[in-house]
Design a protein around this motif. Structure first.
Motif, mmCIF file in Angstrom:
data_model
loop_
_atom_site.group_PDB
_atom_site.id
_atom_site.type_symbol
_atom_site.label_atom_id
_atom_site.label_comp_id
_atom_site.label_asym_id
_atom_site.label_seq_id
_atom_site.Cartn_x
_atom_site.Cartn_y
_atom_site.Cartn_z
ATOM 1 N N ASP A 14 0.852 -1.186 0.000
ATOM 2 C CA ASP A 14 0.000 0.000 0.000
ATOM 3 C C ASP A 14 0.891 1.240 0.000
ATOM 4 O O ASP A 14 1.645 1.460 0.944
ATOM 5 C CB ASP A 14 -0.894 -0.012 1.247
ATOM 6 C CG ASP A 14 -1.883 1.138 1.273
ATOM 7 O OD1 ASP A 14 -1.731 2.103 0.486
ATOM 8 O OD2 ASP A 14 -2.815 1.089 2.098
ATOM 9 N N GLU A 16 0.298 4.173 0.706
ATOM 10 C CA GLU A 16 0.020 5.044 1.842
ATOM 11 C C GLU A 16 0.774 4.611 3.098
ATOM 12 O O GLU A 16 0.815 5.355 4.081
ATOM 13 C CB GLU A 16 -1.483 5.096 2.128
ATOM 14 C CG GLU A 16 -2.270 5.817 1.045
ATOM 15 C CD GLU A 16 -3.733 6.016 1.423
ATOM 16 O OE1 GLU A 16 -4.215 5.321 2.343
ATOM 17 O OE2 GLU A 16 -4.389 6.861 0.805
ATOM 18 N N LEU A 17 1.382 3.426 3.070
ATOM 19 C CA LEU A 17 2.183 2.953 4.200
ATOM 20 C C LEU A 17 3.658 3.325 4.058
ATOM 21 O O LEU A 17 4.472 2.979 4.908
ATOM 22 C CB LEU A 17 2.044 1.433 4.349
ATOM 23 C CG LEU A 17 0.657 0.927 4.713
ATOM 24 C CD1 LEU A 17 0.660 -0.591 4.868
ATOM 25 C CD2 LEU A 17 0.140 1.585 5.983
ATOM 26 N N ILE A 47 5.360 0.668 -6.186
ATOM 27 C CA ILE A 47 4.701 1.162 -4.970
ATOM 28 C C ILE A 47 5.045 2.630 -4.746
ATOM 29 O O ILE A 47 4.166 3.465 -4.520
ATOM 30 C CB ILE A 47 5.131 0.322 -3.750
ATOM 31 C CG1 ILE A 47 4.549 -1.091 -3.838
ATOM 32 C CG2 ILE A 47 4.675 0.990 -2.446
ATOM 33 C CD1 ILE A 47 5.131 -2.047 -2.818
ATOM 34 N N LYS A 50 3.449 5.304 -7.088
ATOM 35 C CA LYS A 50 2.060 5.701 -6.818
ATOM 36 C C LYS A 50 1.986 6.829 -5.792
ATOM 37 O O LYS A 50 1.072 7.646 -5.817
ATOM 38 C CB LYS A 50 1.267 4.488 -6.330
ATOM 39 C CG LYS A 50 1.041 3.437 -7.410
ATOM 40 C CD LYS A 50 0.321 2.218 -6.853
ATOM 41 C CE LYS A 50 0.145 1.152 -7.926
ATOM 42 N NZ LYS A 50 -0.481 -0.092 -7.388
ATOM 43 N N SER A 131 5.787 -6.805 6.370
ATOM 44 C CA SER A 131 4.587 -7.397 5.781
ATOM 45 C C SER A 131 3.717 -8.090 6.817
ATOM 46 O O SER A 131 2.483 -8.024 6.750
ATOM 47 C CB SER A 131 4.973 -8.386 4.681
ATOM 48 O OG SER A 131 5.855 -9.372 5.184
ATOM 49 N N ALA A 134 1.569 -5.583 8.594
ATOM 50 C CA ALA A 134 0.509 -5.091 7.719
ATOM 51 C C ALA A 134 -0.591 -6.137 7.535
ATOM 52 O O ALA A 134 -1.786 -5.810 7.518
ATOM 53 C CB ALA A 134 1.092 -4.696 6.366
ATOM 54 N N ARG A 138 -4.451 -5.797 8.552
ATOM 55 C CA ARG A 138 -5.494 -5.981 7.519
ATOM 56 C C ARG A 138 -6.508 -7.023 7.956
ATOM 57 O O ARG A 138 -7.707 -6.918 7.641
ATOM 58 C CB ARG A 138 -4.832 -6.412 6.210
ATOM 59 C CG ARG A 138 -5.793 -6.558 5.032
ATOM 60 C CD ARG A 138 -6.275 -5.212 4.556
ATOM 61 N NE ARG A 138 -7.178 -5.378 3.422
ATOM 62 C CZ ARG A 138 -8.493 -5.606 3.520
ATOM 63 N NH1 ARG A 138 -9.071 -5.680 4.720
ATOM 64 N NH2 ARG A 138 -9.226 -5.741 2.430
ATOM 65 N N CYS A 198 -0.683 -8.288 -0.097
ATOM 66 C CA CYS A 198 -1.288 -7.376 0.876
ATOM 67 C C CYS A 198 -1.100 -5.912 0.473
ATOM 68 O O CYS A 198 0.022 -5.469 0.214
ATOM 69 C CB CYS A 198 -0.677 -7.604 2.258
ATOM 70 S SG CYS A 198 -1.404 -6.587 3.555
ATOM 71 N N GLY A 199 -2.195 -5.173 0.420
ATOM 72 C CA GLY A 199 -2.148 -3.748 0.110
ATOM 73 C C GLY A 199 -2.056 -3.420 -1.366
ATOM 74 O O GLY A 199 -2.027 -2.248 -1.744
ATOM 75 N N MET A 200 -2.021 -4.446 -2.214
ATOM 76 C CA MET A 200 -1.941 -4.232 -3.662
ATOM 77 C C MET A 200 -3.305 -4.444 -4.298
ATOM 78 O O MET A 200 -4.240 -4.952 -3.676
ATOM 79 C CB MET A 200 -0.908 -5.186 -4.275
ATOM 80 C CG MET A 200 0.482 -5.083 -3.660
ATOM 81 S SD MET A 200 1.649 -6.250 -4.416
ATOM 82 C CE MET A 200 3.000 -6.224 -3.235
ATOM 83 N N GLU A 203 -4.828 -7.990 -4.136
ATOM 84 C CA GLU A 203 -4.902 -8.587 -2.794
ATOM 85 C C GLU A 203 -5.994 -9.653 -2.702
ATOM 86 O O GLU A 203 -7.103 -9.473 -3.202
ATOM 87 C CB GLU A 203 -5.176 -7.489 -1.765
ATOM 88 C CG GLU A 203 -5.299 -8.008 -0.348
ATOM 89 C CD GLU A 203 -5.652 -6.907 0.650
ATOM 90 O OE1 GLU A 203 -4.735 -6.223 1.125
ATOM 91 O OE2 GLU A 203 -6.866 -6.734 0.922
#
Length: 232
Positions: A14, A16-17, A47, A50, A131, A134, A138, A198-200, A203
Motif C-alpha cells: 500500500d 500510503e504505508l 509502490i 504511486k 509485511s 501489515a 489488515r 497485501c495492500g496491492m 490482494e
C-alpha cells in the motif's frame, strides 16, 4: 565526498504505508536503485511511484538479484550489485535502494548493504512496515499479546519443526512450496490466515488453511495462531 547508500523499506504494498522519512530520502537521492533487471519489474518501484509520480524523472540503477540458492551465483550477483552502487557513491551521489517491507527482514538488499559498508562507504537502513504487521492489521487481529512468542519462519525451507513452536508463527516466502506448507497447516488445530499481495490491487484474503491456493503468488504471508486455551 562520497555519497551515502540508503536501504529504504517501502512497506508491503500500500503506497500510503510509505513512511515520511522514506519519501523524503527518495526525493533527495540523486539515484534510485531497485532489485530488478529493469525498473518496471520492481514491485518496490511501482509502490513508490504511486505515492511519488516524479520518481520516473529520477536516474534508476537496476540491480539484478537472481532468485537462486546457488551460493556462487548469489555472491557474484551481490558483488556486482555492490560495485554498481559504489560507482554512483564515488561520484558523490546518494543512492536510495528500494526494498519491499523492511530491509532487515529477509531482504536481499542486506547483502549489498554489508559489502558496500565493508568497502568504507557510509550506509543507513530506513525501516519500512514489515509485511507481517501489515497483514495482521489488515486481518484486524493482534500478532502477540501478554507472554505470547512470535516466530518468523522462511517457509521456502522445511517448516515442520518450526510449526511446533508455541505462540504465533509467521510463514513467509513459501513460493513453490506452498502446496507442501498447506498440507502441514491442514494437520494443525491452529487458526490460519493468509493474505496474498497485501495492500496491492491483486490482494486476496484466505481465512483457513483449506482456502489457501497451492499456486498462491510469491507475495503471500501466512499467520498461524494457537487456538484459545492451549498450544497447538
Amino acid at each position: 565526498m562520497r555519497g551515502t547508500l540508503y536501504g529504504i523499506g517501502v512497506g508491503p504494498g500500500d503506497p500510503e504505508l510509505l513512511t515520511i522519512k522514506a519519501l523524503r530520502l527518495i526525493r533527495e537521492a540523486e539515484v534510485i536503485a531497485v532489485p530488478a533487471r529493469q525498473k518496471e519489474e520492481s514491485v518496490a518501484y511501482q509502490i513508490v511511484k504511486k505515492a511519488y509520480p516524479e520518481l520516473e524523472k529520477k536516474d534508476v540503477l537496476a540491480v539484478d538479484m537472481p532468485m537462486t540458492k546457488d551460493k556462487e551465483k548469489l555472491q557474484a550477483s551481490h558483488r556486482l550489485g555492490a560495485q554498481m552502487v559504489e560507482q554512483e557513491l564515488n561520484q558523490g551521489k546518494n543512492v536510495a535502494f528500494l526494498t519491499l517491507g523492511d530491509p532487515t527482514v529477509y531482504s536481499t538488499y542486506l547483502y549489498i548493504h554489508r559489502l558496500v559498508g565493508a568497502d568504507g562507504f557510509p550506509t543507513e537502513i530506513v525501516s519500512g512496515i514489515p509485511s507481517f504487521c501489515a497483514v495482521a492489521a489488515r486481518m484486524n487481529m493482534g500478532l502477540v499479546e501478554k507472554a505470547d512468542l512470535l516466530h518468523v519462519i522462511p517457509s521456502s525451507y522445511p517448516v515442520e519443526e518450526a510449526l511446533k513452536l508455541p505462540g504465533t508463527r509467521v510463514l513467509m516466502k513459501a513460493g513453490k512450496k506452498m502446496g507442501q506448507v498447506k498440507q502441514q497447516l491442514q494437520q494443525l488445530p491452529s487458526s490460519v490466515s493468509m493474505i496474498e499481495n497485501c495492500g496491492m490491487a491483486e490482494e486476496r484474503i484466505y481465512r483457513s488453511a483449506d482456502e489457501i491456493p497451492e499456486d498462491a503468488g510469491y507475495y503471500s504471508l501466512i499467520i498461524v495462531k494457537e487456538p484459545e486455551g492451549g498450544q497447538s
